[in-house]
Design a protein around this motif. Structure first.
Motif, mmCIF file in Angstrom:
data_model
loop_
_atom_site.group_PDB
_atom_site.id
_atom_site.type_symbol
_atom_site.label_atom_id
_atom_site.label_comp_id
_atom_site.label_asym_id
_atom_site.label_seq_id
_atom_site.Cartn_x
_atom_site.Cartn_y
_atom_site.Cartn_z
ATOM 1 N N CYS A 169 49.022 -12.479 -16.996
ATOM 2 C CA CYS A 169 48.908 -11.695 -15.765
ATOM 3 C C CYS A 169 49.217 -10.217 -16.041
ATOM 4 O O CYS A 169 50.218 -9.890 -16.666
ATOM 5 C CB CYS A 169 49.858 -12.259 -14.719
ATOM 6 N N CYS B 28 52.864 -9.380 -13.890
ATOM 7 C CA CYS B 28 54.165 -9.976 -14.233
ATOM 8 C C CYS B 28 54.205 -10.480 -15.680
ATOM 9 O O CYS B 28 55.241 -10.922 -16.141
ATOM 10 C CB CYS B 28 54.496 -11.120 -13.280
ATOM 11 N N CYS C 190 47.888 -13.459 -11.727
ATOM 12 C CA CYS C 190 48.303 -14.834 -11.389
ATOM 13 C C CYS C 190 48.358 -15.016 -9.863
ATOM 14 O O CYS C 190 48.305 -14.027 -9.117
ATOM 15 C CB CYS C 190 49.659 -15.147 -12.018
ATOM 16 N N CYS D 104 51.163 -13.074 -7.874
ATOM 17 C CA CYS D 104 50.924 -11.623 -7.878
ATOM 18 C C CYS D 104 49.711 -11.242 -7.024
ATOM 19 O O CYS D 104 49.563 -10.079 -6.641
ATOM 20 C CB CYS D 104 50.746 -11.103 -9.302
HETATM 21 ZN ZN LIG Z 1 51.638 -12.301 -12.088
#
Ligand SMILES: [Zn+2]
Length: 257
Positions: A155, A158, A178, A181
């Motif tokens: 991702c 994150c 992801c 997020c």
């Molecule tokens: Zn993420």
């Protein structure tokens, strides 16, 4: 005035005056350069076909260092790629490769990788008949060379795993996002995890092996939309040659199905 010698591929030329042409070239040693080809519009054109788009040439040009316009002195054809020009589908693909390089590679920055990608792209185009994966490979590799490689491993926000469900992709974050997020950054596009495998393949495979990569039926449109929108997010405008290869591809698919 210094002379410069290099191999190059002609990206484009246009008429500068009644007698002269302006030629844009991707050189192997000095990056992208622009040269005036004096008398290139006269019947006795001293450069012949060596300044036609896609020609792979050996050239000599001169001018003061770090100026923006040089003077073409001499050019010899190494390989004309005439068979690409003789094939309607291939010629637009070759022009598209040239236009992508011209748009994404800045002038006067030596970039051997960009030159090599273009040369290998044209060599592959000459010999291959299935162009989908070749065009996608060229797009993804050029974006990497230009410094815009997308983040496809984790991702972009994150750095966590993206899971196996539908995966989001954000053009601003330059990569996959992801599910948690996705509430913070709205992905512009979503695709199945299977598509991600092909995107990773595109970023690692050599262009000369493009014909080994076949996209599953139905996914080629999804992959095409993703690479196209990603490029568009950097160029900010549609490339002139793009609608032509898009139409060709659609016609081709309708014949296959
Ligand atoms: Zn993420």
């Amino acid at each position: 005035m210094p002379l410069f010698k290099s191999e190059a591929i002609v990206l484009r030329n246009f008429n500068l005056s009644e007698t002269d042409k302006l030629v844009t070239l991707m050189t192997s040693r000095f990056g992208k350069v622009k040269c005036v080809a004096k008398s290139a519009r006269k019947i006795k054109n001293p450069f012949g076909a060596a300044i036609e788009p896609m020609s792979h040439i050996r050239l000599i040009y001169f001018g003061k260092e770090n100026q923006t316009l040089y003077r073409l002195n001499h050019s010899d054809i190494i390989h004309s790629f005439q068979s690409i020009r003789d094939d309607l589908q291939k010629i637009y693909t070759g022009i598209y490769f040239n236009e992508l390089i011209d748009t994404l590679i800045p002038e006067a920055h030596p970039d051997q990788n960009a030159f090599k990608l273009l040369l290998d792209g044209l060599i592959s185009l000459e010999s291959m008949n299935s162009l989908d994966s070749l065009i996608r490979l060229f797009e993804v590799k050029l974006m990497s060379i230009a410094g815009y490689a997308p983040q496809l491993k984790y991702c972009s926000l994150c750095k966590g795993s993206v899971g196996v469900e539908k995966i989001g992709f954000s053009f601003e974050q330059r990569g996959i996002i992801c599910a948690p997020c996705s509430f913070k950054v709205q992905p512009q596009i979503r695709f199945q995890a299977g598509i991600l495998k092909y995107l990773i393949k595109l970023s690692t495979m050599e262009i000369k092996h493009a014909d080994r990569l076949k996209f599953p039926k139905g996914t080629e449109i999804e992959i095409e939309q993703l690479t196209h929108k990603y490029i568009l997010s950097y160029t900010g405008r549609e490339l002139k040659s793009y609608p032509f290869i898009k139409n060709m591809a659609q016609n081709d698919w309708s014949v296959k199905s």
